[in-house]
Design a protein around this motif. Structure first.
Motif, PDB file in Angstrom:
ATOM      1  N   VAL A 238       2.853   0.836  10.322  1.00 21.79           N
ATOM      2  CA  VAL A 238       2.708   2.006   9.453  1.00 21.79           C
ATOM      3  C   VAL A 238       3.636   1.856   8.267  1.00 21.79           C
ATOM      4  CG1 VAL A 238       2.679   4.514   9.357  1.00 21.79           C
ATOM      5  CG2 VAL A 238       2.453   3.376  11.556  1.00 21.79           C
ATOM      6  N   LYS A 239       3.087   2.116   7.082  1.00 20.99           N
ATOM      7  CA  LYS A 239       3.958   2.168   5.908  1.00 20.99           C
ATOM      8  C   LYS A 239       4.533   3.570   5.835  1.00 20.99           C
ATOM      9  CE  LYS A 239       5.555   1.211   1.702  1.00 20.99           C
ATOM     10  NZ  LYS A 239       4.679   0.860   0.605  1.00 20.99           N
ATOM     11  N   THR A 240       5.847   3.629   5.830  1.00 19.42           N
ATOM     12  CA  THR A 240       6.495   4.926   5.744  1.00 19.42           C
ATOM     13  C   THR A 240       7.324   4.961   4.480  1.00 19.42           C
ATOM     14  OG1 THR A 240       8.534   4.358   6.866  1.00 19.42           O
ATOM     15  CG2 THR A 240       6.651   4.892   8.253  1.00 19.42           C
ATOM     16  N   TYR A 241       8.208   5.910   4.396  1.00 17.66           N
ATOM     17  CA  TYR A 241       9.040   6.093   3.215  1.00 17.66           C
ATOM     18  C   TYR A 241       9.997   4.903   3.037  1.00 17.66           C
ATOM     19  CZ  TYR A 241      12.176   8.583   0.074  1.00 17.66           C
ATOM     20  OH  TYR A 241      12.943   8.963  -0.980  1.00 17.66           O
ATOM     21  N   GLY A 242       9.593   3.904   2.224  1.00 22.92           N
ATOM     22  CA  GLY A 242      10.463   2.755   1.950  1.00 22.92           C
ATOM     23  C   GLY A 242      10.517   1.708   3.046  1.00 22.92           C
ATOM     24  N   GLU A 243       9.772   1.929   4.121  1.00 24.18           N
ATOM     25  CA  GLU A 243       9.826   0.977   5.226  1.00 24.18           C
ATOM     26  C   GLU A 243       8.430   0.622   5.728  1.00 24.18           C
ATOM     27  OE1 GLU A 243      13.999   1.613   7.545  1.00 24.18           O
ATOM     28  OE2 GLU A 243      12.422   3.021   8.065  1.00 24.18           O
TER      29      GLU A 243
ATOM     30  N   GLY B 233       0.816  -1.216   0.000  1.00 23.13           N
ATOM     31  CA  GLY B 233       0.000   0.000   0.000  1.00 23.13           C
ATOM     32  C   GLY B 233       0.849   1.265   0.000  1.00 23.13           C
ATOM     33  N   GLY B 234       0.160   2.406   0.047  1.00 18.74           N
ATOM     34  CA  GLY B 234       0.847   3.690  -0.018  1.00 18.74           C
ATOM     35  C   GLY B 234       1.388   4.123   1.335  1.00 18.74           C
ATOM     36  N   VAL B 235       2.229   5.145   1.282  1.00 21.01           N
ATOM     37  CA  VAL B 235       2.814   5.705   2.499  1.00 21.01           C
ATOM     38  C   VAL B 235       1.713   6.198   3.428  1.00 21.01           C
ATOM     39  CG1 VAL B 235       4.078   7.718   3.371  1.00 21.01           C
ATOM     40  CG2 VAL B 235       5.034   6.341   1.525  1.00 21.01           C
TER      41      VAL B 235
ATOM     42  N   ILE C   8       4.354  16.075  -3.558  1.00 28.31           N
ATOM     43  CA  ILE C   8       3.352  15.747  -2.537  1.00 28.31           C
ATOM     44  C   ILE C   8       3.878  14.627  -1.654  1.00 28.31           C
ATOM     45  CG2 ILE C   8       1.062  14.724  -2.174  1.00 28.31           C
ATOM     46  CD1 ILE C   8       0.185  16.344  -4.679  1.00 28.31           C
ATOM     47  N   ILE C   9       3.849  14.862  -0.362  1.00 29.54           N
ATOM     48  CA  ILE C   9       4.297  13.857   0.603  1.00 29.54           C
ATOM     49  C   ILE C   9       3.049  13.306   1.308  1.00 29.54           C
ATOM     50  CG2 ILE C   9       5.680  13.437   2.683  1.00 29.54           C
ATOM     51  CD1 ILE C   9       7.493  14.367   0.440  1.00 29.54           C
ATOM     52  N   ALA C  10       2.891  11.984   1.241  1.00 34.11           N
ATOM     53  CA  ALA C  10       1.723  11.378   1.892  1.00 34.11           C
ATOM     54  C   ALA C  10       2.053  11.024   3.339  1.00 34.11           C
ATOM     55  CB  ALA C  10       1.311  10.126   1.140  1.00 34.11           C
ATOM     56  N   THR C  11       1.179  11.416   4.248  1.00 30.20           N
ATOM     57  CA  THR C  11       1.355  11.044   5.655  1.00 30.20           C
ATOM     58  C   THR C  11       0.032  10.451   6.131  1.00 30.20           C
ATOM     59  OG1 THR C  11       0.486  12.980   6.808  1.00 30.20           O
ATOM     60  CG2 THR C  11       2.684  13.208   5.840  1.00 30.20           C
ATOM     61  N   PRO C  12       0.039   9.784   7.269  1.00 26.75           N
ATOM     62  CA  PRO C  12      -1.220   9.180   7.739  1.00 26.75           C
ATOM     63  C   PRO C  12      -2.294  10.234   7.986  1.00 26.75           C
ATOM     64  CG  PRO C  12       0.640   8.374   9.013  1.00 26.75           C
ATOM     65  CD  PRO C  12       1.151   9.499   8.177  1.00 26.75           C
ATOM     66  N   LYS C  13      -1.896  11.468   8.278  1.00 25.57           N
ATOM     67  CA  LYS C  13      -2.858  12.517   8.625  1.00 25.57           C
ATOM     68  C   LYS C  13      -3.397  13.230   7.396  1.00 25.57           C
ATOM     69  CE  LYS C  13      -2.460  12.066  13.007  1.00 25.57           C
ATOM     70  NZ  LYS C  13      -3.606  11.720  13.818  1.00 25.57           N
ATOM     71  N   GLY C  14      -2.590  13.272   6.350  1.00 23.12           N
ATOM     72  CA  GLY C  14      -3.008  13.980   5.150  1.00 23.12           C
ATOM     73  C   GLY C  14      -1.824  14.196   4.234  1.00 23.12           C
TER      74      GLY C  14
ATOM     75  N   PRO D  69      10.100   9.123  22.772  1.00 24.00           N
ATOM     76  CA  PRO D  69      10.090   8.473  21.470  1.00 24.00           C
ATOM     77  C   PRO D  69      11.490   8.034  21.056  1.00 24.00           C
ATOM     78  CG  PRO D  69       9.995  10.834  21.207  1.00 24.00           C
ATOM     79  CD  PRO D  69      10.024  10.582  22.673  1.00 24.00           C
ATOM     80  N   GLY D  70      11.540   7.047  20.202  1.00 21.60           N
ATOM     81  CA  GLY D  70      12.834   6.567  19.701  1.00 21.60           C
ATOM     82  C   GLY D  70      13.058   7.173  18.336  1.00 21.60           C
ATOM     83  N   GLU D  71      12.846   6.426  17.318  1.00 23.06           N
ATOM     84  CA  GLU D  71      13.055   6.925  15.976  1.00 23.06           C
ATOM     85  C   GLU D  71      11.717   7.258  15.359  1.00 23.06           C
ATOM     86  OE1 GLU D  71      15.924   5.050  13.545  1.00 23.06           O
ATOM     87  OE2 GLU D  71      16.232   3.511  15.032  1.00 23.06           O
ATOM     88  N   GLY D  72      11.625   8.417  14.737  1.00 23.45           N
ATOM     89  CA  GLY D  72      10.390   8.804  14.084  1.00 23.45           C
ATOM     90  C   GLY D  72      10.165   7.997  12.825  1.00 23.45           C
ATOM     91  N   LEU D  73       8.903   7.784  12.478  1.00 19.78           N
ATOM     92  CA  LEU D  73       8.570   7.124  11.223  1.00 19.78           C
ATOM     93  C   LEU D  73       8.766   8.137  10.116  1.00 19.78           C
ATOM     94  CD1 LEU D  73       5.209   5.577  12.391  1.00 19.78           C
ATOM     95  CD2 LEU D  73       7.485   4.560  12.480  1.00 19.78           C
ATOM     96  N   VAL D  74       9.456   7.739   9.060  1.00 20.03           N
ATOM     97  CA  VAL D  74       9.708   8.678   7.965  1.00 20.03           C
ATOM     98  C   VAL D  74       8.654   8.489   6.882  1.00 20.03           C
ATOM     99  CG1 VAL D  74      11.356   9.398   6.217  1.00 20.03           C
ATOM    100  CG2 VAL D  74      12.163   8.663   8.462  1.00 20.03           C
ATOM    101  N   PHE D  75       7.953   9.540   6.543  1.00 22.49           N
ATOM    102  CA  PHE D  75       6.903   9.437   5.526  1.00 22.49           C
ATOM    103  C   PHE D  75       7.367   9.923   4.156  1.00 22.49           C
ATOM    104  CE2 PHE D  75       4.606  10.139   9.563  1.00 22.49           C
ATOM    105  CZ  PHE D  75       4.100   8.854   9.666  1.00 22.49           C
ATOM    106  N   GLY D  76       8.399  10.722   4.147  1.00 22.92           N
ATOM    107  CA  GLY D  76       8.848  11.209   2.855  1.00 22.92           C
ATOM    108  C   GLY D  76      10.069  12.086   2.982  1.00 22.92           C
ATOM    109  N   VAL D  77      10.707  12.315   1.840  1.00 25.47           N
ATOM    110  CA  VAL D  77      11.904  13.150   1.778  1.00 25.47           C
ATOM    111  C   VAL D  77      11.633  14.214   0.734  1.00 25.47           C
ATOM    112  CG1 VAL D  77      14.341  13.186   1.183  1.00 25.47           C
ATOM    113  CG2 VAL D  77      13.374  11.186   2.334  1.00 25.47           C
ATOM    114  N   LEU D  78      12.045  15.430   0.985  1.00 25.29           N
ATOM    115  CA  LEU D  78      11.856  16.477  -0.019  1.00 25.29           C
ATOM    116  C   LEU D  78      12.919  16.347  -1.086  1.00 25.29           C
ATOM    117  CD1 LEU D  78      10.108  19.025  -0.647  1.00 25.29           C
ATOM    118  CD2 LEU D  78      12.097  20.324   0.113  1.00 25.29           C
ATOM    119  N   GLU D  79      12.482  16.135  -2.311  1.00 21.29           N
ATOM    120  CA  GLU D  79      13.460  16.090  -3.395  1.00 21.29           C
ATOM    121  C   GLU D  79      13.382  17.393  -4.161  1.00 21.29           C
ATOM    122  OE1 GLU D  79      13.980  12.517  -5.638  1.00 21.29           O
ATOM    123  OE2 GLU D  79      12.807  11.403  -4.157  1.00 21.29           O
ATOM    124  N   GLU D  80      14.506  18.063  -4.249  1.00 16.10           N
ATOM    125  CA  GLU D  80      14.562  19.410  -4.797  1.00 16.10           C
ATOM    126  C   GLU D  80      14.016  19.484  -6.213  1.00 16.10           C
ATOM    127  OE1 GLU D  80      17.836  23.028  -4.703  1.00 16.10           O
ATOM    128  OE2 GLU D  80      18.500  20.933  -4.854  1.00 16.10           O
ATOM    129  N   ASN D  81      14.425  18.542  -7.052  1.00 13.07           N
ATOM    130  CA  ASN D  81      14.008  18.599  -8.453  1.00 13.07           C
ATOM    131  C   ASN D  81      12.503  18.392  -8.626  1.00 13.07           C
ATOM    132  OD1 ASN D  81      14.475  16.078  -7.525  1.00 13.07           O
ATOM    133  ND2 ASN D  81      15.286  15.251  -9.436  1.00 13.07           N
TER     134      ASN D  81
END
Lengths: 474, 474
Positions: free
Chosen positions: B320-325, B305-307, B357-363, B336-348
């Motif tokens: 939780v599905k996060t960015y690649g994990e 499924g999606g992020v 657009i970065i998908a997160t569980p909230k929106g 908290p320990g390590e935050g769940l990563v939902f996305g990375v900003l890619e400049e290009n």
């Protein structure tokens, strides 16, 4: 029931849109249920449906009545049906198998034939015509217990696969009780199928005497066995894939034998090594029947043992440990394929006093390379000690058994004689020819141990270095 | 019997020279046979022998009589023996388990204790003291059928292992009948062991009602089940090794969660992927109990499924599905320990009209990088739209949940405030804190979505490029 079967069909991708499904319907509860469920799902899933009934020619009147019932059932729901008659007892006698086995084989042959007809009729690809049969959880459990008792190992314990080629089994996820409940709910009648009573004794015994007891131990026994079958099938599939991968990496087939590269093979886990060896045995034998654990164990011993070690195997096969390989000879042939390699002459080992020793099944060959001084010019005439002109050997010198195309140089004019013809002339019995150890450079035989050497490598007064070969029997 | 057990001992390398073997002897036929066979083999194999008898404190007089019998038996053959008393019913009550279970646990604890004593007494390494128990083929078959009914999968179906740590089972290769024949041949008496009658109902039922029927289906059923257990154990061991290998390659553990690298994991066969996910779940839960097939299926769905997709899991865990994990949160913790990563900003991607657009569980967070001209200087005050000075971001910008050490810059002087303290001030309920999406550069929080931004990244009149972030709820 409907939803359960739907999600099972989807999970195993049993049917796609625009497929045609042939339901095998005997008229008994299971297959009537199969027919009705597929009927309910065909619109939603977008497949077309037809019915095939196989009349086994065993039960006379009853059997004809069942056929009539199935025809009417199909007509009632506007589904095309085909009745195919066959004569099981005759087939059983012809093939020398049980009635039950013959019925099974004929049934699937008829289904397959009907599937091919549908392909043509509807212009479908072969993957688009499916054959649905009515096996359910009890059938699966029965098969599993049967194999557990008979000892057919992991692959047998997987039971009945939900999909095999174009055969699909949508009811494998439901119990007989669910089937009955469904039919009652639909007010659907069915024939009392006597064939179950006819089935071979032990299967019936498992169904009626053992399965109920397993359910007494745990109410969910059938479900748990079904789940176990899934888990085991996955594991079994994985093991097969790994085995095939390692097999293709480490086993090669010559004409007369199957060769397993010991070093490559034993880099893998033991459980895979064993399976690869079993597969190699089956390839060599051309059959998987009667290849047992103990034969695999023999090959394992062979792999660990020294060069020249042998093991006798089923189907008249023989295993031999050779230079870095285990060779499984497929059986004796007058025209040999690839010779078994027992050793390679390494120059740095054969130089100096110690020389090199090559182990063969017949005995050891001591090899030494040394300078040829005129003083020791008395070239031995001994049958088992030979001197050869080492400078004439340009390539690798192998110690092996014969291959197709092996030859000697007969005389100073360079005339060739094929080894095979030489052996015939010398009246070497066929059954010994494959066993004679040869020193060879390519197809050129320097020395057939116990026999002659090639004229080409003879020591002359120009010889600078000689290769001394001395054979001692084991 | 003697030869059979000898080769079984050798095959599984159960005993080495100079080992000490403690035989667990109840006084019943099986364990008396075990004692006598070990006695016959100890000289040949070079091990020493002693006897331990555990008196369970259940059967009163009978139990004491058995202890006496074992003591005399050992004395008769000049073997040291120890009688240990325990009180099973009391232990069962204390631990809240069945009498049978308590007896088993206590027995092995006592054996282990005795083994440690022997180590010290004889100056042996722990690997040199073995504990021999008298399980035979029927015990194995009984266990296998039990697990088949209960659905404990491949690992359960392996049955009783011939070797587990220092526990060895030399009689697993023989049947009860062989044991009886042996004892009659040696004119060796034994106690009628009533504990078998006391054993839990289903085990006895399997032994007396099911196993004989399996042997009716096939005389060799017990042997075949034993062989199947061997084959399955090998396969199971291999699967475990592969699972561990892939697990260590593709799963990492943070303080608050277990993270599965989807790409690395799914390079492997499906059967291994499933086992790795199950292991990851077990690690996150700290237990393997109640981790079922369906939870693994949920993680598989998650992976596809999606992020931001979520699944609720047993033990109050969450996937939780996060960015690649796939992240499996072990449960809520204030720290908290390590935050769940939902996305990375890619400049290009973020440059130009379309933005990223970065998908997160909230929106979704819409991101765009653009030139900052004085004209559009009216910086939005909107809670869900923020402008940041893009040139200040030197490293990768992550969208993630909180980690230990996260902070804002509070003011122009560069004072820091920890995110945790900020949340406390803002009265954000604990149970929400882990869910708030953050834009972060390392531990520096640019924006806690729905809350404030860091002073550091504020747009000033010197800003050349801005990063526009716009959050829209799902």
């Amino acid at each position: 029931m409907r939803e359960k079967v739907l999600s099972y069909l989807e999970e195993y991708k049993m049917v796609s849109e625009n497929d045609h499904v042939i339901a095998g319907v005997s008229g008994g509860a299971d297959s009537v249920c199969l027919f009705r469920v597929l009927l309910e799902l065909r619109e939603k899933m977008g497949f077309t449906l037809s019915v095939v009934h196989v009349e086994h020619g065993i039960r006379g009147e009853d059997s004809l009545r069942d056929g009539e019932f199935v025809k009417n059932l199909a007509r009632e729901f506007g589904v095309e049906s085909v009745l195919v008659h066959c004569c099981v007892p005759q087939e059983a006698e012809k093939r020398g198998i049980s009635t039950e086995e013959a019925a099974r084989i004929l049934r699937y042959e008829i289904f397959e034939g009907q599937a091919v007809l549908r392909e043509r009729e509807y212009g479908l690809k072969s993957s688009q015509v499916k054959i649905a049969v009515a096996h359910h959880r009890e059938d699966l459990a029965e098969t599993m217990v049967f194999h557990l008792c008979r000892g057919s190992g992991i692959d047998g314990l997987c039971g009945i696969p939900p999909v095999r080629g174009r055969i699909i089994r949508p009811l494998l996820c439901v119990t007989r009780r669910e089937i009955e409940t469904y039919l009652i709910g639909r007010r659907q009648v069915f024939c009392t199928d006597d064939t179950n009573q006819d089935r071979e004794y032990s299967r019936n015994f498992i169904r009626h005497e053992i399965l109920p007891k397993l359910c007494e131990v745990n109410k969910g026994a059938l479900k748990h066995m079904w789940e176990f079958s899934r888990e085991l099938s996955e594991a079994s599939g994985y093991l097969k894939e790994e085995t095939n991968r390692v097999f293709s990496e480490s086993v090669r087939q010559g004409e007369g034998a199957v060769f397993c590269d010991v070093e490559k093979l034993f880099q893998n886990p033991y459980v895979i090594v064993k399976r690869v060896l079993k597969k190699a045995l089956e390839e060599a034998a051309g059959s998987s029947k009667d290849i047992a654990r103990e034969h695999v164990e023999e090959l394992l011993d062979l792999a660990e043992g020294g060069v020249g070690r042998k093991a006798s195997l089923p189907y008249g096969m023989e295993g031999v440990k050779t230079y870095g390989e285990i060779a499984i000879r497929k059986g004796r042939k007058e025209c040999p394929g690839e010779g078994l390699v027992f050793g390679v002459l390494e120059e740095n080992l054969a130089r100096g006093e110690a020389g090199a020793i090559i182990a063969t099944p017949k005995g050891k060959i001591f090899c030494r390379i040394r300078e040829f001084s005129k003083k020791d010019a008395e070239i031995p005439k001994n049958k088992y000690t030979k001197w050869l002109d080492y400078d004439k050997i340009k390539n690798v010198l192998l110690f092996r058994t014969r291959r197709r195309g092996d030859f000697f140089i007969l005389d100073g004019k360079g005339h060739r004689k094929y080894l095979k013809d030489y052996f015939i002339n010398e009246k070497v019995p066929r059954e010994f020819r494959d066993e004679i150890v040869l020193a060879a450079e390519g197809s050129h035989i320097l020395w057939a141990v116990g026999y002659r050497i090639s004229e080409e490598y003879k020591v002359t007064k120009d010889t600078r270095e000689i290769l001394e070969l001395r054979f001692t029997e084991e």
